[in-house]
Write a protein that holds these residues in place. Structure first.
Motif, PDB file in Angstrom:
ATOM      1  N   TRP A   1       0.538  -1.230  -0.229  1.00 17.52           N
ATOM      2  CA  TRP A   1       0.005   0.880  -0.391  1.00 17.52           C
ATOM      3  C   TRP A   1       0.684   1.172   0.197  1.00 17.52           C
TER       4      TRP A   1
ATOM      5  N   ARG B   1       0.000   8.223  -3.253  1.00 22.39           N
ATOM      6  CA  ARG B   1       0.152   9.448  -4.241  1.00 22.39           C
ATOM      7  C   ARG B   1       0.937  10.680  -3.962  1.00 22.39           C
TER       8      ARG B   1
ATOM      9  N   GLU C   1      -3.634  10.513  -1.678  1.00 18.78           N
ATOM     10  CA  GLU C   1      -4.102   8.865  -1.720  1.00 18.78           C
ATOM     11  C   GLU C   1      -3.412   7.987  -1.658  1.00 18.78           C
TER      12      GLU C   1
ATOM     13  N   TYR D   1      -3.559   3.701  -2.195  1.00 21.81           N
ATOM     14  CA  TYR D   1      -3.485   2.839  -3.438  1.00 21.81           C
ATOM     15  C   TYR D   1      -3.040   1.588  -2.883  1.00 21.81           C
TER      16      TYR D   1
ATOM     17  N   GLU E   1      -1.095  -1.924  -5.208  1.00 19.86           N
ATOM     18  CA  GLU E   1      -0.285  -2.586  -5.942  1.00 19.86           C
ATOM     19  C   GLU E   1       0.480  -3.093  -5.393  1.00 19.86           C
TER      20      GLU E   1
ATOM     21  N   GLU F   1      -0.839  -1.135 -10.174  1.00 19.99           N
ATOM     22  CA  GLU F   1      -2.385  -0.931  -9.610  1.00 19.99           C
ATOM     23  C   GLU F   1      -3.271  -1.260  -9.477  1.00 19.99           C
TER      24      GLU F   1
ATOM     25  N   SER G   1      -5.961  -0.868  -7.654  1.00 21.66           N
ATOM     26  CA  SER G   1      -6.604   0.078  -7.158  1.00 21.66           C
ATOM     27  C   SER G   1      -8.713   0.080  -7.282  1.00 21.66           C
ATOM     28  N   SER G   2      -9.376  -0.122  -6.398  1.00 18.76           N
ATOM     29  CA  SER G   2     -10.596   0.220  -6.380  1.00 18.76           C
ATOM     30  C   SER G   2     -11.457   0.445  -7.685  1.00 18.76           C
ATOM     31  N   HIS G   3     -10.863   1.509  -8.107  1.00 22.15           N
ATOM     32  CA  HIS G   3     -11.343   2.171  -9.576  1.00 22.15           C
ATOM     33  C   HIS G   3     -10.920   1.489 -10.794  1.00 22.15           C
TER      34      HIS G   3
END
Length: 759
Positions: free
Chosen positions: A281, A284, A288, A290, A292, A315, A317-319
């Protein structure tokens, strides 16, 4: 010394003699009478002294000339040594006539042999070098010579064909010199092989391109962990540029979610194993946090010392997960989870493109449930939906990984079948109908359904996917009109062809049980002695109406219909039983070879089946030879290796059929315990006519013998072919030159004839 030079020197010496001779005599001889007597000898003395002086001068000149020549030779040798040691080739081009701009080589360094593989004398041919320049680069050479007329110097690079057959990149530097008196021109040039530099530059550029365009974030640190380089994806994900990270370590990215113990364990593994992989984890630049997936590897120098560390991350992430969920909703059916119409269309475009490029067929199958509306009306839509889910599972279970089944709406399913022939489509359609015919248990209800299937082929029934689906749908309607629960092909010609194939399959099923199959035997001959040393069993179908049918016509049908196992077992049993009978009759003991199909080889019960046949017929295992196709041998799997070993353990002989037609690695030859390589007849037919076929046959024989294997050539039809095989050291052959495949009785007669004293 020429005559003119001698006369001139005599005149010079004569003048000097006149001037000094009297004084010299008076000085040397005091007696006047003696002096007067010696005056008469002055001419003789003059000639003698002149000759002596001329001789002395000539000797001195010769020594001087010899020294000059030796010095010139030594200078030339020294210059040649310098040129030969140089990596560059020095050359000279002389203009054939003033202002013609046509040049010929009049000097090239001896090291041109080392650089190009061609001797210097070959370069003196005016047409030689131009023929060796890559055709695409000739314009560069012409442009460079044209540039010389303006700038008097030029540098260019082009490809040159080396004597070993490979093109090498050459850096050519030229200078134009012109003799003002004669107006003739000369080009002096240096020629340097820069292939390795070119390849290194290309490799460096490729690595740099991959580094910058990679979808993964990449960073490199020095041995102390300080950032050395990051790629664009790293900056996009983290927000940090290389300028932001100068002098910093990856600690700047830490989010605080993982403690010091986590990073300590990470670095302990990197130090000990040189690599670590796991989820991290990070934070950025915006703050933020995120997740990886990170891989860290150690880069070491020649001494094994860690000099840099390479990190690659993706990455997670939830996005990204949300995007994947949206993508799935856009491409997959929400009820069954199958690809929807949009995804099916995308895959179809790729399949059609591949079919066009590879010149292969493909098919589209439309499946529709018969009277599905009655199920919804009788049991409700919930039961109907669940039935569709179970139906989707059964359809998918019948397909290969590269094939696609899609629900396009309601109870309509479309199957995309790349690289599929009409016969295979028909078999698959019957298989699907049988699968759907099994009862479905849905919410305590036992349901039985039937389906109508329409099939369209590319490119016969459509040049694009829309046309193909329309054709398949039309075929479904035809199947419905024909009474449902059936398969209909859009093309009438194809329909008739498939009907014929299905009819042949039905007749073949009956043939196995009605003893319509027979074996013929083709003798295998020792190349040197000409004696029969074996035979190959070849199956024939003695059809009651069509007569004798060759295996090429019905074996593919047997393989697609699943009959090949039964036929293969019958061939093995019949061949073993016949050979055992010949041995009981006292005939010469020769092995009988039986070809195993791919499907037969993959049968888990093959080894036990062969053992049972050997035991029931009492045939010695050494008198049975199993031929494996090269496609089977090339399968690099533990199953294949174990299966071959288990068959060899029975004591039977093993050979590779159609050897040389495969395209995979030959490493399987050292893994498998085989006895013989069978040279494919396609190579044998080219002997004495095709040098490539001759080279292949010689190579196979040499390869086999180097591995301790025997070789047998099939399809030998002429004496010239046999003579070539004999000269090449081939061990055995079979073919029409000796005999066609014959019934058992005829082969038995051949063996008996070989037993006679005259044989």
């Amino acid at each position: 010394m020429n005559a003119f030079q001698i006369v001139v020197r005599f005149l010079i010496f004569g003048v000097l003699w006149i001037l000094v001779s009297d004084h010299l005599l008076n000085y040397l001889v005091q007696d006047t009478a003696v002096t007067q007597q010696m005056q008469s000898f002055k001419g003789i003395v003059f000639v003698a002294l002149s000759a002596l002086l001329i001789y002395v001068l000539e000797i001195r000149n010769e020594h001087a000339e010899t020294r000059r020549k030796n010095d010139a030779i030594r200078e030339k040798d020294r210059l040649a040594q310098i040129l030969n040691v140089s990596p560059a080739v020095i050359y000279s081009l002389l203009e054939e006539a003033p202002h013609t701009q046509r040049f010929k080589v009049d000097f090239v360094g001896d090291n041109v042999l080392r650089v190009t593989g061609f001797a210097p004398k070959e370069w003196l041919d005016p047409t030689f070098w131009r023929c060796k320049v890559h055709p695409d680069d000739l314009f560069k050479v012409d442009a460079a010579q044209l540039e010389l007329t303006n700038k008097h110097s030029a540098v260019h690079e082009y490809r040159f064909l080396h004597q070993d057959g490979r093109y090498r990149w050459i850096n050519d530097r030229m200078v134009l010199l012109r003799d003002e008196a004669t107006q003739s021109a000369r080009i002096i040039g240096s020629w340097l092989d820069v292939t390795e530099q070119r390849e290194a530059q290309a490799q460096t550029a490729l690595v740099a391109h991959v580094f910058e365009t990679s979808q993964e974030g990449i960073f490199i640190t020095d041995a102390a962990g300080r950032f050395v380089s990051v790629n664009q994806t790293f900056t996009t994900v983290t927000g940090y540029t290389m300028d932001d990270l100068a002098g910093k370590t990856p600690k700047v990215l830490q989010s605080g979610r993982q403690d010091a113990a986590f990073y300590k364990a990470m670095w302990e593994q990197i130090t000990s194993a040189g690599r670590w992989e796991g989820e991290v984890w990070n934070r950025r630049r915006t703050g933020e946090v995120y997740p990886e997936w990170l891989i860290v590897s150690t880069i070491r120098d020649a001494e094994g010392k860690a000099v840099q560390y390479l990190g690659i991350f993706t990455e997670t992430s939830s996005h990204k997960a949300a995007e994947e969920r949206i993508q799935r909703l856009a491409n997959y059916d929400s009820l069954t989870g199958l690809p929807n119409r949009a995804l099916l269309n995308d895959r179809a475009q790729l399949a059609i493109h591949a079919a066009v490029v590879s010149q292969v067929s493909m098919a589209v199958m439309h499946v529709n449930v018969d009277r599905f509306a009655h199920i919804n009306e009788s049991f409700g839509h919930q039961v109907g939906d669940q039935l569709l889910v179970e139906m989707a599972k059964r359809l998918a279970s019948n397909l290969k990984p590269e094939e696609t089944v899609s629900r396009i709406g309601g109870d309509d399913f479309v199957l995309l079948l790349p690289k599929t022939r009409a016969n295979s489509v028909a078999q698959l359609a019957i298989q699907i109908m049988d699968s759907l015919g099994e009862p479905f248990v849905v919410e305590d209800q036992t349901l039985r359904i039937t389906a109508s299937i329409g099939i369209a082929e590319f490119p016969e029934n459509g040049s694009n996917f829309l046309q193909l689906t329309q054709a398949a749908e039309s075929a479904v309607h035809e199947a419905k009109r024909a009474g449902r629960n059936t398969v209909h092909f859009f093309s009438r010609d194809t329909q008739e062809r498939i009907k014929a194939a299905l009819a042949l399959e039905q007749e073949l099923r009956l043939a196995v049980g009605r003893d319509q199959l027979v074996l013929h035997y083709q003798p295998q001959i020792d190349v040197q002695s000409g004696r029969i040393i074996g035979c190959e069993a070849l199956v024939r179908w003695n059809h009651p109406q069509r007569g004798m049918i060759a295996p090429a016509q019905f074996i593919p049908v047997a393989e697609e219909s699943g009959l090949i196992d039964a036929i293969g077992h019958w061939v093995l049993l019949t061949a073993a039983r016949q050979n055992a009978q010949w041995q009981q009759q006292g005939l010469p003991a020769v092995p009988v070879a039986v070809n195993l199909s791919v499907i037969q080889f993959r049968n888990p019960g093959l080894r036990d089946s062969v053992l049972q046949i050997l035991q029931s017929t009492a045939l010695p295992p050494a008198l049975l030879e199993l031929e494996l196709t090269e496609s089977v041998a090339m399968e690099d799997s533990g199953f294949t290796v174990d299966k071959v070993a288990s068959l060899k353990a029975l004591g039977v002989a093993l050979s590779i059929d159609d050897f040389g037609t495969g395209y995979s690695s030959l490493s399987y030859l050292k893994r498998f315990q085989i006895d013989k390589l069978k040279i494919d007849q396609s190579f044998v037919q080219g002997l004495t006519m095709n040098h490539q076929d001759e080279a292949i046959v010689n190579t196979i024989i040499a390869l086999a013998h180097s591995l301790g294997l025997r070789t047998i050539a099939e399809g030998v039809e002429t004496s010239a072919q046999l003579d070539f095989l004999k000269a090449s050291g081939c061990d055995e052959f079979q073919g029409y030159l000796y005999s066609r495949p014959v019934p058992a009785q005829a082969f038995e007669a051949m063996l008996r004839g070989q037993m006679s004293p005259a044989a």
